[in-house]
Design a protein around this motif. Structure first.
Motif, short mmCIF file in Angstrom:
data_model
loop_
_atom_site.label_atom_id
_atom_site.label_comp_id
_atom_site.label_asym_id
_atom_site.label_seq_id
_atom_site.Cartn_x
_atom_site.Cartn_y
_atom_site.Cartn_z
N TRP A 1 0.83 -1.23 0.01
CA TRP A 1 0.07 -0.01 0.05
C TRP A 1 0.82 1.50 0.07
N ALA A 2 2.00 1.23 0.87
CA ALA A 2 2.72 2.57 1.01
C ALA A 2 3.99 2.56 0.14
N HIS A 3 4.27 1.66 -0.58
CA HIS A 3 5.44 1.74 -1.31
C HIS A 3 5.25 2.49 -2.60
N PRO A 4 6.25 3.12 -2.56
CA PRO A 4 6.19 4.46 -3.93
C PRO A 4 6.19 3.98 -5.49
N LYS A 5 6.69 2.75 -5.43
CA LYS A 5 6.81 1.90 -6.69
C LYS A 5 5.86 0.83 -6.94
N VAL A 6 4.84 0.64 -6.00
CA VAL A 6 3.74 -0.18 -6.43
C VAL A 6 2.44 0.47 -6.43
N THR A 7 1.80 0.02 -7.55
CA THR A 7 0.35 0.49 -7.66
C THR A 7 -0.63 -0.69 -7.33
N VAL A 8 -1.49 -0.42 -6.31
CA VAL A 8 -2.46 -1.51 -6.11
C VAL A 8 -3.82 -1.11 -6.73
N THR A 9 -4.31 -2.26 -7.40
CA THR A 9 -5.66 -2.05 -7.87
C THR A 9 -6.62 -3.31 -7.54
N PRO A 10 -7.84 -2.94 -6.81
CA PRO A 10 -8.35 -3.73 -5.95
C PRO A 10 -9.23 -4.99 -6.81
N HIS A 11 -8.47 -5.87 -7.46
CA HIS A 11 -9.06 -6.99 -8.16
C HIS A 11 -9.90 -6.42 -9.18
N VAL A 12 -9.71 -5.48 -9.89
CA VAL A 12 -10.76 -4.83 -10.81
C VAL A 12 -10.28 -4.87 -12.42
N ALA A 13 -9.14 -5.80 -12.68
CA ALA A 13 -8.49 -5.70 -14.03
C ALA A 13 -9.63 -6.20 -14.90
N ALA A 14 -10.40 -7.15 -14.52
CA ALA A 14 -11.36 -7.91 -15.44
C ALA A 14 -12.64 -8.65 -14.47
N ASP A 15 -13.62 -8.25 -15.03
CA ASP A 15 -14.88 -8.99 -14.29
C ASP A 15 -15.72 -9.48 -15.19
N THR A 16 -16.69 -10.43 -14.89
CA THR A 16 -17.54 -10.85 -15.42
C THR A 16 -18.48 -10.29 -15.99
N ARG A 17 -19.01 -9.62 -17.18
CA ARG A 17 -20.09 -8.98 -17.51
C ARG A 17 -21.44 -9.83 -17.85
N ALA A 18 -22.36 -9.56 -17.00
CA ALA A 18 -23.59 -10.60 -17.00
C ALA A 18 -24.34 -10.53 -18.34
N ALA A 19 -23.95 -9.51 -19.18
CA ALA A 19 -24.82 -9.40 -20.50
C ALA A 19 -24.17 -10.35 -21.39
N THR A 20 -22.85 -10.11 -21.69
CA THR A 20 -21.74 -10.81 -22.55
C THR A 20 -21.63 -12.59 -21.94
N ALA A 21 -21.47 -12.57 -20.50
CA ALA A 21 -21.28 -14.03 -20.03
C ALA A 21 -22.40 -14.71 -20.12
N SER A 22 -23.62 -14.21 -20.18
CA SER A 22 -25.09 -14.98 -20.54
C SER A 22 -25.16 -15.65 -21.79
N VAL A 23 -24.67 -14.87 -22.63
CA VAL A 23 -24.47 -15.52 -24.23
C VAL A 23 -23.68 -16.78 -24.18
N LEU A 24 -22.41 -16.74 -23.53
CA LEU A 24 -21.45 -17.86 -23.47
C LEU A 24 -22.41 -18.99 -22.68
N ILE A 25 -22.94 -18.64 -21.61
CA ILE A 25 -23.75 -19.57 -20.73
C ILE A 25 -24.79 -20.38 -21.60
N ALA A 26 -25.40 -19.63 -22.34
CA ALA A 26 -26.46 -20.07 -23.37
C ALA A 26 -26.02 -20.82 -24.22
#
Length: 317
Positions: free
Chosen positions: A270-295
């Motif tokens: 968190w405090a390191h000047p050479k580290v960027t923390v993103t909270p597990h948001v790089a990729a998420d399942t989108r219901a609209a497109t995921a539903s097409v694959l499920i179907a």
């Protein structure tokens, strides 16, 4: 009419409408039921009558044994390491390869790669107002190592290559990908990492991939290299990463996944000047497109065709 169990109560409202529409568009007349409708949850649906299960590792469903008729368990996440070890899950298991999830991952990887490549941080944080007209090299002069060449890794690698980055891919096992250089095995890993300016880790979490970036492999990178990890936290040895950042071997680390999530507030990242923390948001399942694959997977099951994105239980992904 197949019975489809949606076993993630927290996502029922998000998925119900797009999944119903996707099933209709695929020509599937199905009975879509929520987890609370199963008999052992006080409902009236017999588990032995369920044909398909839609779930995620965070779902309350942990015992798959009563679902004797289920043709497929469809995971709603790309990662399956939390579910593959469930001894009661004997049905075929498919991981999520949602096009929307892939797009999000590509955007995260490209964005952080360009941030490092262009040196944008020296402009956005410049309290002394230093005028430094030094131009970055061209993208084709930057070596990128893409560790992992599954759906997400290959899509990200191709996007970087389209921007003229010098991309080399690596996977544990041999891959033959047209017009794309691929390395594999331990020697191939060293070749891919040697002199790399940017490393992206998009491997699954398995015993073989844990700490793939460690003191030895991090030392192979170009001075000032950037490490981007949107894959899995255990792919990197945290202590080795911090040591390399503190001693100038690495220039930056952009991390989206961690061994413990949420990342504890006292963690040094968190405090390191050479580290960027993103909270597990790089990729998420989108219901609209995921539903097409499920179907589509359910359509295949009803037609007796092979399912998409089946998990190899031996490999664990």
């Amino acid at each position: 009419m197949p019975v489809i169990l949606f076993a993630v109560p927290a996502l029922w409202d998000e998925y119900h409408a797009p999944l119903t529409e996707a099933l209709s568009q695929a020509g599937i007349a199905a009975h879509l039921v929520a987890y609370h409708e199963i008999k052992d949850q006080g409902g009236n649906i017999d588990p032995s009558q369920v044909d398909y299960i839609l779930t995620a590792p965070t779902a309350p469903l942990v015992d798959y044994a009563p679902f004797t008729r289920a043709k497929l368990v469809q995971n709603l996440w790309a990662g399956v390491e939390r579910i593959t070890g469930n001894a009661t899950l004997t049905q075929p298991l498919s991981r999520m390869a949602d096009p929307g999830l892939t797009e999000g991952m590509v955007e995260w990887v490209v964005g952080h790669s360009l941030r490092h490549h262009l040196g944008l941080d020296r402009y956005t944080v410049n309290p002394d107002r230093i005028w430094d007209p030094t131009c970055p090299p061209l993208a084709r002069e930057r070596k990128v190592a893409m560790l992992g060449l599954g759906v997400l890794g290959l899509a990200s690698a191709r996007a970087l290559k389209a921007l003229n980055f010098n991309v080399t891919g690596w996977s544990r096992t041999p891959k033959d990908i047209k017009d794309f250089p691929c390395e594999h095995g331990e020697d191939g890993l060293r070749r891919a990492l040697k002199g790399a300016d940017i490393v992206v880790t998009l491997l699954p979490k398995t015993p073989e991939t844990e700490n793939v970036l460690n003191a030895e492999t991090l030392a192979l990178l170009a001075p000032g290299a950037a490490v981007l990890n949107p894959g899995r936290g255990p792919l990197i040895d945290d202590e080795a990463l911090l040591y390399a950042l503190d001693h100038g071997t690495l220039g930056h680390a952009a991390l989206d996944v961690f061994r413990v999530e949420p990342l504890p507030k006292d963690h040094p990242f968190w405090a390191h000047p050479k580290v960027t923390v993103t909270p597990h948001v790089a990729a998420d399942t989108r219901a609209a497109t995921a539903s097409v694959l499920i179907a589509e997977n359910i359509r295949r099951g009803e037609a007796g065709e092979s399912f998409l994105h089946l998990v190899d239980r031996v490999r664990g992904y």
